[in-house]
Motif scaffolding. Structure first.
Motif, PDB file in Angstrom:
ATOM      1  N   LEU A   1      12.630   1.927   7.038  1.00 41.09           N
ATOM      2  CA  LEU A   1      13.551   1.439   5.945  1.00 41.09           C
ATOM      3  C   LEU A   1      14.666   0.688   6.580  1.00 41.09           C
ATOM      4  O   LEU A   1      15.587   1.357   7.472  1.00 41.09           O
ATOM      5  N   TYR A   2      14.818  -0.457   6.310  1.00 41.05           N
ATOM      6  CA  TYR A   2      16.105  -0.987   6.771  1.00 41.05           C
ATOM      7  C   TYR A   2      16.470  -2.416   5.758  1.00 41.05           C
ATOM      8  O   TYR A   2      15.643  -2.721   5.039  1.00 41.05           O
ATOM      9  N   SER A   3      17.716  -2.582   5.567  1.00 40.58           N
ATOM     10  CA  SER A   3      18.236  -3.850   4.839  1.00 40.58           C
ATOM     11  C   SER A   3      18.339  -5.048   5.617  1.00 40.58           C
ATOM     12  O   SER A   3      18.849  -5.290   6.609  1.00 40.58           O
ATOM     13  N   PRO A   4      17.355  -5.869   5.165  1.00 39.52           N
ATOM     14  CA  PRO A   4      17.284  -7.220   5.879  1.00 39.52           C
ATOM     15  C   PRO A   4      18.096  -8.187   5.682  1.00 39.52           C
ATOM     16  O   PRO A   4      18.992  -8.134   4.785  1.00 39.52           O
ATOM     17  N   CYS A   5      18.000  -9.420   6.381  1.00 44.90           N
ATOM     18  CA  CYS A   5      18.625 -10.587   6.249  1.00 44.90           C
ATOM     19  C   CYS A   5      20.256 -10.677   6.636  1.00 44.90           C
ATOM     20  O   CYS A   5      20.911 -11.728   6.508  1.00 44.90           O
TER      21      CYS A   5
ATOM     22  N   ALA B   1       0.872  -1.044   0.115  1.00 42.99           N
ATOM     23  CA  ALA B   1      -0.013  -0.161   0.006  1.00 42.99           C
ATOM     24  C   ALA B   1       0.849   1.230  -0.007  1.00 42.99           C
ATOM     25  O   ALA B   1       0.591   2.262  -0.688  1.00 42.99           O
ATOM     26  N   THR B   2       2.170   1.268   0.695  1.00 45.10           N
ATOM     27  CA  THR B   2       2.968   2.229   0.733  1.00 45.10           C
ATOM     28  C   THR B   2       3.490   2.494  -0.501  1.00 45.10           C
ATOM     29  O   THR B   2       3.236   3.967  -1.017  1.00 45.10           O
ATOM     30  N   TYR B   3       4.013   1.665  -1.316  1.00 38.14           N
ATOM     31  CA  TYR B   3       4.718   1.606  -2.470  1.00 38.14           C
ATOM     32  C   TYR B   3       3.599   2.462  -3.446  1.00 38.14           C
ATOM     33  O   TYR B   3       3.858   3.285  -4.424  1.00 38.14           O
TER      34      TYR B   3
ATOM     35  N   ARG C   1       9.357  -1.558  -5.363  1.00 35.71           N
ATOM     36  CA  ARG C   1      10.447  -0.996  -4.300  1.00 35.71           C
ATOM     37  C   ARG C   1      11.561  -0.286  -4.640  1.00 35.71           C
ATOM     38  O   ARG C   1      11.938   0.858  -4.159  1.00 35.71           O
ATOM     39  N   GLY C   2      12.153  -0.599  -5.886  1.00 36.44           N
ATOM     40  CA  GLY C   2      13.167   0.259  -6.540  1.00 36.44           C
ATOM     41  C   GLY C   2      12.703   1.645  -6.866  1.00 36.44           C
ATOM     42  O   GLY C   2      13.458   2.640  -6.755  1.00 36.44           O
ATOM     43  N   ALA C   3      11.286   1.516  -7.412  1.00 38.03           N
ATOM     44  CA  ALA C   3      11.075   3.148  -7.874  1.00 38.03           C
ATOM     45  C   ALA C   3      10.579   3.661  -6.669  1.00 38.03           C
ATOM     46  O   ALA C   3      10.676   5.041  -6.697  1.00 38.03           O
ATOM     47  N   TYR C   4      10.072   3.191  -5.701  1.00 42.57           N
ATOM     48  CA  TYR C   4       9.664   3.921  -4.486  1.00 42.57           C
ATOM     49  C   TYR C   4      11.132   4.330  -3.793  1.00 42.57           C
ATOM     50  O   TYR C   4      11.054   5.726  -3.245  1.00 42.57           O
ATOM     51  N   LEU C   5      12.069   3.762  -3.851  1.00 40.91           N
ATOM     52  CA  LEU C   5      13.417   4.115  -2.970  1.00 40.91           C
ATOM     53  C   LEU C   5      14.165   5.146  -3.873  1.00 40.91           C
ATOM     54  O   LEU C   5      14.573   6.137  -3.158  1.00 40.91           O
TER      55      LEU C   5
ATOM     56  N   LEU D   1      14.178  -2.370   2.676  1.00 42.92           N
ATOM     57  CA  LEU D   1      12.699  -2.873   2.862  1.00 42.92           C
ATOM     58  C   LEU D   1      11.967  -1.818   3.787  1.00 42.92           C
ATOM     59  O   LEU D   1      12.474  -1.449   4.542  1.00 42.92           O
ATOM     60  N   TYR D   2      10.713  -1.530   3.153  1.00 43.09           N
ATOM     61  CA  TYR D   2       9.871  -0.489   4.050  1.00 43.09           C
ATOM     62  C   TYR D   2       9.084  -1.419   4.823  1.00 43.09           C
ATOM     63  O   TYR D   2       8.360  -2.497   4.531  1.00 43.09           O
ATOM     64  N   VAL D   3       9.101  -1.232   5.966  1.00 46.59           N
ATOM     65  CA  VAL D   3       8.092  -1.911   7.060  1.00 46.59           C
ATOM     66  C   VAL D   3       7.117  -0.722   7.843  1.00 46.59           C
ATOM     67  O   VAL D   3       7.783   0.188   8.146  1.00 46.59           O
ATOM     68  N   ALA D   4       6.065  -1.375   8.390  1.00 44.72           N
ATOM     69  CA  ALA D   4       5.133  -0.216   9.132  1.00 44.72           C
ATOM     70  C   ALA D   4       5.055  -1.098  10.323  1.00 44.72           C
ATOM     71  O   ALA D   4       4.883  -2.335  10.656  1.00 44.72           O
TER      72      ALA D   4
END
Length: 360
Positions: free
Chosen positions: A286-290, A18-20, A103-107, A241-244
């Motif tokens: 925003l954070y880089s996961p894994c 939804a955010t994207y 995600r790429g377009a959003y960022l 990654l965007y998280v809410a």
């Protein structure tokens, strides 16, 4: 003209989608979130209603609205069939590729609005003149408990497999194991891939070091090392990654809150200024996961010298959790902490990003 849509799903994936969509396409209005399972679901998400969908409970829904499937891909076929049977005509499963593009377009747009450059490794220019090739290795973490892959994967020339938790396993499955040299292999049940990271920090000799997973690998151009060197890149991280609703609240919703509070208190005791910066950063999304990365050895040293004492102190106070998944909280915390470290030091280290895959 506004375009009203439904999003199937009521948790993290759906909220991120939804955010994207709303950020990239301001005319899009999420009319409602939909679900059809029995797991606990919220009634309202950011002021938007959440509806149970069944043959008898969807009379108020508009079949002409597009439905985006913001769930795991394994459910897409079933949901598509169900929605078509209910009269919905526009159904859009959000595939890995679609999510990557959104995600790429959003960022790219988000970074630009903040006056920053969103650098991806494949977009960096490889300049002429020759670039010295430094020894590099991305260590791919494996475990004796891993489920077999359903799809074939051939390790790339720069990848080296390392067994994590080797001292707890009955068999050795890799040529490199994290129970040699200086190590914390015995803590693998809590620290998961971080026992491999610790081994890399203390024992690996390459100038450029990375960490990935047997199911998750970076998607890199063949000349990624030359691109890093030619553009002065110190660190490669997974595309954020965007998280809410925020990094902190997302952690609290999914994991043990006491571990988060203890980690923040340890950070405060270590450095008040860093604690205040972390408080503000974790209110973001925003954070880089894994716990994946590729970076210069000197940068890795500085990261680990900051990260591990903080995690050790937190574990010393929190201890073990009876639930095997939640007992891995050091690894979940480190994802957020590692991202914060590079955000706090973004003037010191030049960071670029790379997509990652997920193997079934």
């Amino acid at each position: 003209m506004n375009q009203k849509i439904y999003i199937f799903g009521a948790h993290s994936r759906a909220r991120t989608l939804a955010t994207y969509l709303q950020y990239l396409y301001p005319d899009v209005i999420v009319e409602a979130y939909l679900y059809d399972n029995e797991e606990p679901n919220p009634c309202i998400i950011d002021g938007i209603e959440v509806h149970l969908v069944s043959q008898s409970s969807c009379n108020g829904l508009h079949r002409e609205y597009p439905v985006f499937l913001g769930t795991r891909g394994v459910f897409h076929e079933r949901l598509t069939e169900k929605l078509r049977g209910m009269g919905f005509g526009q159904i859009y499963p959000v595939t890995v590729e679609m999510d990557r593009k959104l995600r790429g377009a959003y960022l790219e747009s988000y970074f630009k609005s903040a006056g920053r450059e969103f650098r991806k490794i494949e977009s960096l220019i490889l300049r002429d003149g020759g670039v010295p090739k430094k020894p590099a290795a991305v260590y791919v973490v494996k475990s004796a408990l891993d489920r077999p892959l359903q799809q074939e994967y051939t390790p790339l020339p720069w990848e080296k497999e390392i067994q994590a938790g080797a001292c707890l396993a009955e068999e050795k499955i890799c040529g490199i194991a994290d129970d040699t040299g200086e190590n914390i292999s015995k803590w693998n049940r809590q620290f998961c891939e971080l026992t491999a990271l610790y081994w890399i920090w203390k024992n690996a000799e390459e100038d450029i070091l990375g960490l990935s997973h047997y199911r998750r690998h970076f998607i890199l151009p063949e000349d990624w090392k030359e691109r890093m060197e030619a553009n002065g890149v110190d660190v490669l991280l997974p595309v954020p990654l965007y998280v809410a609703p925020s990094l902190e609240e997302n952690y609290r919703e999914r994991h043990d809150q006491a571990a988060w509070d203890c980690m923040m208190q340890c950070l405060k005791e270590k450095n008040e200024g860093s604690f205040r910066e972390a408080e503000a950063f974790f209110k973001g999304n925003l954070y880089s996961p894994c716990n994946m990365f590729i970076m210069r050895k000197g940068v890795l040293d500085e990261l680990c010298e900051w990260l591990f004492p903080l995690l050790f102190r937190t574990v010393e106070q929190v201890g073990e959790k009876p639930d095997c998944y939640q007992n891995r909280y050091p690894g979940f915390l480190s994802e957020r902490l590692m991202t914060f470290f590079f955000e706090r030091n973004r003037e010191k280290y030049r960071v670029a990003y790379a997509d990652k895959n997920f193997l079934q």
